[in-house]
Write an enzyme that holds these catalytic residues in place. Sequence first.
Site, PDB file in Angstrom:
ATOM      1  N   ASP A 222       2.934  -5.193   0.143  1.00 16.03           N
ATOM      2  CA  ASP A 222       2.661  -3.762   0.313  1.00 16.03           C
ATOM      3  C   ASP A 222       1.850  -3.247  -0.864  1.00 16.03           C
ATOM      4  O   ASP A 222       2.021  -2.120  -1.304  1.00 16.03           O
ATOM      5  CB  ASP A 222       3.981  -2.996   0.436  1.00 16.03           C
ATOM      6  CG  ASP A 222       3.786  -1.532   0.841  1.00 16.03           C
ATOM      7  OD1 ASP A 222       2.862  -1.250   1.635  1.00 16.03           O
ATOM      8  OD2 ASP A 222       4.544  -0.674   0.355  1.00 16.03           O
ATOM      9  N   ASP A 240       7.325  -2.141  -7.075  1.00 23.42           N
ATOM     10  CA  ASP A 240       7.732  -1.935  -5.671  1.00 23.42           C
ATOM     11  C   ASP A 240       7.595  -3.217  -4.847  1.00 23.42           C
ATOM     12  O   ASP A 240       6.653  -3.394  -4.075  1.00 23.42           O
ATOM     13  CB  ASP A 240       6.924  -0.805  -5.020  1.00 23.42           C
ATOM     14  CG  ASP A 240       7.196   0.548  -5.657  1.00 23.42           C
ATOM     15  OD1 ASP A 240       8.268   0.701  -6.262  1.00 23.42           O
ATOM     16  OD2 ASP A 240       6.336   1.440  -5.560  1.00 23.42           O
TER      17      ASP A 240
END
Length: 286
Positions: A222, A240
């Site tokens: 991502d 993340d």
Amino acid sequence: MPVPAEYVQSLHPYELRILLALERLMRRYTWVPFEILKSATGFSESELTYRLGRLINMDMVRYEKTPYDGYALIFDGYDTLALHTLTKRGTIQALGTRIGVGKESEVYEAMGLGVVVLKFHRVGQRSFQAVRLKRGYMPDTGHCPWIFASSNSAKMEYEALTALHPAVSVPLPIDQNRHVVVMSFIPGVNLTQATLTEPGPILDAILDNISEAYGLGIIHGDLSEFNVMVDQEGQCWLIDWPQWVETAHPNADEILARDIRNILQYFKRKYGIDYAFDEALARVVE
């Protein structure tokens, strides 16, 4: 926001027992029946009713007539269990201010052995079907409340950080409990908030970190300008990681290509750097 500190500090041992029982029973029930909860805790009807009332007033538990009297742990209650455990372990001593928020997480400063960061994973109901389809930490079938989806997300991120640090420039993983990951504080800002005087070396560093992760068998999954932090000295960090996949994943090539393209497009759009995709890919996988 996470539950107020005074609620965690004033929580009665009986109320903690109820939260733990709800957490356990919600693996079988969306709404835990009163009688089942009464049996699990061993409390009298009056004691349980009183304690549930306090927990509802503190927004840790929700009540629903479904058509029976049912109770469910909600995020403030889950936050309480995680913070209680992390405090008992000595990982954290105090919770500070919120320093970041995303679609499925909130990030807070905290005090541990120095300043640390707490990331509260919050996989939301609106995105649940997309999450179930796209993410490896979600079961294909069965009962999976949002709190447990968030716990799975946190475990995935902690696993990635543990595997990557220190070879890849990521936050140092310190601890993880339920849906909360504790990590080192990053002294920088998001790439979107920075104006780089020398963007080329930062792009090179990002590609090198993607390559190091790939060499360890991990693809971010991502990656974009929103998941990169930089400081004034030109250091960058990739953050993340809950959606990471192994390089052996059936769609690994597609996922890696998307990560690389996202970064290249950002640097071309903002800084006019025209870095050929094929060259970047070869650099990553060599």
